[in-house]
Design a protein around this motif. Structure first.
Motif, PDB file in Angstrom:
ATOM      1  N   TYR A  17       0.747  -1.161  -0.059  1.00 23.49           N
ATOM      2  CA  TYR A  17      -0.115  -0.072  -0.090  1.00 23.49           C
ATOM      3  C   TYR A  17       1.004   1.140  -0.156  1.00 23.49           C
ATOM      4  O   TYR A  17       0.221   2.293   0.151  1.00 23.49           O
ATOM      5  N   ARG A  18       2.135   1.211  -0.131  1.00 21.95           N
ATOM      6  CA  ARG A  18       3.067   2.394  -0.200  1.00 21.95           C
ATOM      7  C   ARG A  18       2.612   3.411  -1.320  1.00 21.95           C
ATOM      8  O   ARG A  18       2.728   4.492  -1.109  1.00 21.95           O
ATOM      9  N   TRP A  19       2.596   2.872  -2.610  1.00 19.07           N
ATOM     10  CA  TRP A  19       2.134   3.824  -3.500  1.00 19.07           C
ATOM     11  C   TRP A  19       0.832   4.544  -3.142  1.00 19.07           C
ATOM     12  O   TRP A  19       0.513   5.416  -3.391  1.00 19.07           O
ATOM     13  N   GLY A  20      -0.073   3.694  -2.760  1.00 23.17           N
ATOM     14  CA  GLY A  20      -1.327   4.049  -2.307  1.00 23.17           C
ATOM     15  C   GLY A  20      -1.195   5.313  -1.270  1.00 23.17           C
ATOM     16  O   GLY A  20      -1.966   6.394  -1.278  1.00 23.17           O
ATOM     17  N   PHE A  21      -0.415   5.135  -0.181  1.00 19.39           N
ATOM     18  CA  PHE A  21      -0.189   6.126   0.825  1.00 19.39           C
ATOM     19  C   PHE A  21       0.233   7.409   0.391  1.00 19.39           C
ATOM     20  O   PHE A  21      -0.109   8.484   0.544  1.00 19.39           O
ATOM     21  N   ALA A  22       1.335   7.190  -0.785  1.00 14.76           N
ATOM     22  CA  ALA A  22       1.757   8.555  -1.458  1.00 14.76           C
ATOM     23  C   ALA A  22       0.768   9.219  -2.090  1.00 14.76           C
ATOM     24  O   ALA A  22       0.675  10.421  -2.064  1.00 14.76           O
ATOM     25  N   LEU A  23      -0.169   8.294  -2.687  1.00 18.54           N
ATOM     26  CA  LEU A  23      -1.469   9.306  -3.438  1.00 18.54           C
ATOM     27  C   LEU A  23      -2.098  10.015  -2.313  1.00 18.54           C
ATOM     28  O   LEU A  23      -2.468  11.087  -2.818  1.00 18.54           O
ATOM     29  N   ILE A  24      -2.468   9.298  -1.420  1.00 17.24           N
ATOM     30  CA  ILE A  24      -3.413  10.100  -0.383  1.00 17.24           C
ATOM     31  C   ILE A  24      -2.433  11.015   0.282  1.00 17.24           C
ATOM     32  O   ILE A  24      -3.091  12.165   0.459  1.00 17.24           O
ATOM     33  N   ALA A  25      -1.286  10.867   0.751  1.00 13.01           N
ATOM     34  CA  ALA A  25      -0.417  12.099   1.182  1.00 13.01           C
ATOM     35  C   ALA A  25      -0.187  13.270   0.092  1.00 13.01           C
ATOM     36  O   ALA A  25      -0.346  14.311   0.623  1.00 13.01           O
ATOM     37  N   SER A  26      -0.331  12.989  -1.025  1.00 10.70           N
ATOM     38  CA  SER A  26      -0.195  14.100  -2.073  1.00 10.70           C
ATOM     39  C   SER A  26      -1.582  15.020  -1.908  1.00 10.70           C
ATOM     40  O   SER A  26      -1.571  16.192  -2.407  1.00 10.70           O
ATOM     41  N   LEU A  27      -2.689  14.379  -1.458  1.00  7.77           N
ATOM     42  CA  LEU A  27      -4.043  15.066  -1.344  1.00  7.77           C
ATOM     43  C   LEU A  27      -3.606  16.322  -0.693  1.00  7.77           C
ATOM     44  O   LEU A  27      -4.270  17.520  -0.700  1.00  7.77           O
ATOM     45  N   PHE A  28      -2.802  15.909   0.761  1.00  6.66           N
ATOM     46  CA  PHE A  28      -2.638  17.174   1.714  1.00  6.66           C
ATOM     47  C   PHE A  28      -1.986  18.315   0.919  1.00  6.66           C
ATOM     48  O   PHE A  28      -2.294  19.546   1.177  1.00  6.66           O
ATOM     49  N   PHE A  29      -0.994  17.940   0.054  1.00  9.25           N
ATOM     50  CA  PHE A  29      -0.376  18.946  -0.714  1.00  9.25           C
ATOM     51  C   PHE A  29      -1.407  19.894  -1.457  1.00  9.25           C
ATOM     52  O   PHE A  29      -1.363  20.873  -1.613  1.00  9.25           O
ATOM     53  N   LEU A  30      -2.219  18.998  -2.288  1.00  5.88           N
ATOM     54  CA  LEU A  30      -3.145  19.588  -3.266  1.00  5.88           C
ATOM     55  C   LEU A  30      -4.200  20.581  -2.466  1.00  5.88           C
ATOM     56  O   LEU A  30      -4.299  21.695  -2.948  1.00  5.88           O
ATOM     57  N   TRP A  31      -4.766  20.197  -1.459  1.00  7.73           N
ATOM     58  CA  TRP A  31      -5.661  21.112  -0.753  1.00  7.73           C
ATOM     59  C   TRP A  31      -5.056  22.237  -0.344  1.00  7.73           C
ATOM     60  O   TRP A  31      -5.665  23.467  -0.213  1.00  7.73           O
ATOM     61  N   ALA A  32      -3.520  22.189  -0.041  1.00  8.55           N
ATOM     62  CA  ALA A  32      -3.052  23.313   0.635  1.00  8.55           C
ATOM     63  C   ALA A  32      -2.824  24.475  -0.299  1.00  8.55           C
ATOM     64  O   ALA A  32      -2.940  25.611  -0.053  1.00  8.55           O
ATOM     65  N   ILE A  33      -2.431  23.900  -1.637  1.00  8.19           N
ATOM     66  CA  ILE A  33      -2.226  24.793  -2.623  1.00  8.19           C
ATOM     67  C   ILE A  33      -3.415  25.586  -2.855  1.00  8.19           C
ATOM     68  O   ILE A  33      -3.302  26.950  -3.212  1.00  8.19           O
ATOM     69  N   ALA A  34      -4.690  25.100  -2.992  1.00  5.03           N
ATOM     70  CA  ALA A  34      -6.063  25.806  -3.256  1.00  5.03           C
ATOM     71  C   ALA A  34      -6.067  26.953  -2.309  1.00  5.03           C
ATOM     72  O   ALA A  34      -6.476  28.234  -2.412  1.00  5.03           O
ATOM     73  N   ASN A  35      -6.058  26.303  -0.963  1.00  8.23           N
ATOM     74  CA  ASN A  35      -6.188  27.228   0.220  1.00  8.23           C
ATOM     75  C   ASN A  35      -5.448  28.295   0.074  1.00  8.23           C
ATOM     76  O   ASN A  35      -5.857  29.624   0.496  1.00  8.23           O
ATOM     77  N   ASN A  36      -4.193  28.333  -0.052  1.00  9.60           N
ATOM     78  CA  ASN A  36      -3.364  29.262   0.058  1.00  9.60           C
ATOM     79  C   ASN A  36      -3.064  29.978  -1.230  1.00  9.60           C
ATOM     80  O   ASN A  36      -2.741  31.262  -1.015  1.00  9.60           O
ATOM     81  N   PHE A  37      -3.588  29.750  -2.189  1.00  8.33           N
ATOM     82  CA  PHE A  37      -3.937  30.645  -3.469  1.00  8.33           C
ATOM     83  C   PHE A  37      -4.592  31.490  -3.408  1.00  8.33           C
ATOM     84  O   PHE A  37      -4.613  32.690  -3.577  1.00  8.33           O
ATOM     85  N   ASN A  38      -5.862  31.427  -2.251  1.00  2.97           N
ATOM     86  CA  ASN A  38      -6.800  32.327  -1.681  1.00  2.97           C
ATOM     87  C   ASN A  38      -6.181  33.681  -1.412  1.00  2.97           C
ATOM     88  O   ASN A  38      -6.442  34.689  -1.459  1.00  2.97           O
ATOM     89  N   ASP A  39      -5.128  33.358  -0.545  1.00  3.26           N
ATOM     90  CA  ASP A  39      -4.333  34.570   0.073  1.00  3.26           C
ATOM     91  C   ASP A  39      -3.644  35.482  -1.162  1.00  3.26           C
ATOM     92  O   ASP A  39      -3.564  36.818  -0.866  1.00  3.26           O
ATOM     93  N   ILE A  40      -3.388  34.900  -2.280  1.00  2.00           N
ATOM     94  CA  ILE A  40      -3.311  35.666  -3.256  1.00  2.00           C
ATOM     95  C   ILE A  40      -4.033  36.507  -4.058  1.00  2.00           C
ATOM     96  O   ILE A  40      -4.043  37.441  -4.316  1.00  2.00           O
TER      97      ILE A  40
END
Length: 423
Positions: A17-40
């Protein structure tokens, strides 16, 4: 779960499940980008659409209303169809909202931009509701907090890199004074604003493409099941009643509301704050200063995790909240560089707050974790309330600094929640 190997690393992430874990962890990065783009965007739309600070604050209002409205449906989808279905649904919403930025940038209508942000927020609500508790399914439950901290570090990385990407791709670097804008002909002003609006197309098209790629990868990847996905006869209403009787969850929801209100308020108006306190600083440099502050946020996650080996998480949360209340006071009243420095430091001490409150809230919920997770994610609506209020204070007082007394009050509430917990 099957496929577990022997050895110290096996219990951290189950083999297979290591590749699956990497995919789920990438989601944390993805929503951070959207959230912090709002500041710009809050700064950018003041230029591109001619908004004042209070009007621009509704970017965060609409975004976090999206979280509030969608978090519970996300929990219900997760409860009925499982983690994987909830994540794919969230990625589809996320990509669709990002694509809406393209027509919005041509039409230059604020309401269509807000609609796009609401749809992105709906996707992020699905992702956060599912991904935070799903991390526990990838290995030994006793090591789940370590896995969550690792995944949250990707969130911290996304938070710090978003202002850099936004500063480079969204900010044009062209800044006109109010007097210069007033002197422009209507045609020149329209052309200037159309050019400014066009800069959002590339970054949001890239976000849509990344979300689509991850969705396809999730579809074709074998992922574990959570314990609750094995089936339960308990009704939704019964689960809600049980959750409302959990005082630890209810108090965590309230604390999370105030924490997110403070965090979103501070980051949303950071660039405006720097421009007020240090007018000579260009907006691109102010965006990079925000990014530097968010590096402190990411570093703070690692430092906080290490400190929790010696200090009870609730106590550390309370200490950090008191420090941030004091820093907001300095930011509100100190001059220039001192005020900006104090505001930058708040990110370091915010670092442990969301995951710590989340962990305290869902502790011992058992099969109620998916719905409890929805309730805590709904508390993110705090981010919808604080920015418009801060914008209103800035408009009324004529300065951004006094608006930072509102985050001070929010951190005081977090401290009151955390400090009585001695273990």
């Amino acid at each position: 779960m099957s496929g577990r190997t022997e050895g110290p690393s096996a219990s951290f992430i189950t083999h297979g499940y290591r590749w699956g874990f990497a995919l789920i962890a990438s989601l944390f990065f993805l929503w951070a980008i959207a959230n912090n783009f709002n500041d710009i965007l809050i700064r950018h739309f003041q230029k591109a659409l001619g908004l004042d600070r209070m009007q621009a604050g509704f970017i965060q209002f609409v975004f976090y209303i999206g979280y509030f409205v969608v978090a519970l449906p996300a929990g219900l989808v997760m409860r009925r169809f499982g983690y994987k279905a909830a994540i794919i649904t969230g990625l589809c919403f996320y990509a669709g909202g990002a694509l809406l930025f393209l027509p919005a940038s041509y039409i230059q209508t604020y309401s269509l931009f807000l609609t796009a942000l609401f749809v992105i927020a709906a996707g992020a609500a699905f992702l956060e509701t599912a991904a935070n508790p799903y991390i526990t399914a990838f290995g030994d439950p006793s090591r789940a907090p370590q896995r969550l901290n690792l995944a949250q570090s990707f969130n911290g990385f996304g938070a710090f890199i978003a202002p850099i990407i936004g500063g480079v791709l969204i900010f044009s670097g062209i800044e006109h004074s109010p007097e210069a804008l007033a002197a422009m002909s209507p045609a020149d002003l329209d052309a200037y604003r159309a050019m400014e609006a066009s800069t959002v197309r590339l970054p949001y098209a890239l976000l849509a493409a990344v979300a689509g790629f991850i969705a396809l990868a999730v579809i074709f990847t074998t992922l574990p099941k959570g314990d609750f996905e094995q089936g339960s006869d308990e009704t939704f209403g019964s689960q809600v009643r049980r959750l409302l009787s959990h005082r630890t969850l209810v108090m965590a929801v309230i604390a999370q509301f105030f924490y997110v209100a403070a965090q979103v308020g501070i980051w949303s108006y950071f660039v405006d704050f720097v421009k007020d306190a240090m007018p000579e600083v260009p907006e691109k440099q102010a965006a990079f200063m925000l990014s530097a502050s968010l590096i402190l946020f990411m570093v703070g996650r690692f430092v906080g995790t290490a400190l929790m080996a010696r200090i009870a998480p609730a106590r550390l949360l309370g200490i950090y909240a008191v420090i941030n209340a004091l820093l907001c006071g300095v930011a509100a009243f100190a001059p220039g560089q001192v005020a900006v420095g104090a505001l930058m430091l708040t990110s370091f001490f915010m670092s442990v707050m969301f995951p710590t409150i989340f962990a305290l809230g869902i502790d011992k919920l058992g099969s109620l974790v998916p719905l409890g997770s929805s309730f805590i994610i709904m508390a993110i609506i705090g981010g919808a309330i604080c920015p418009p209020l801060m914008g209103m204070v800035a408009v009324v007082t004529g300065t951004m600094q006094l608006a930072f007394l509102l985050p001070l009050v929010c951190f005081a509430f977090v401290a009151l929640y955390a400090l009585p917990k001695r273990s």
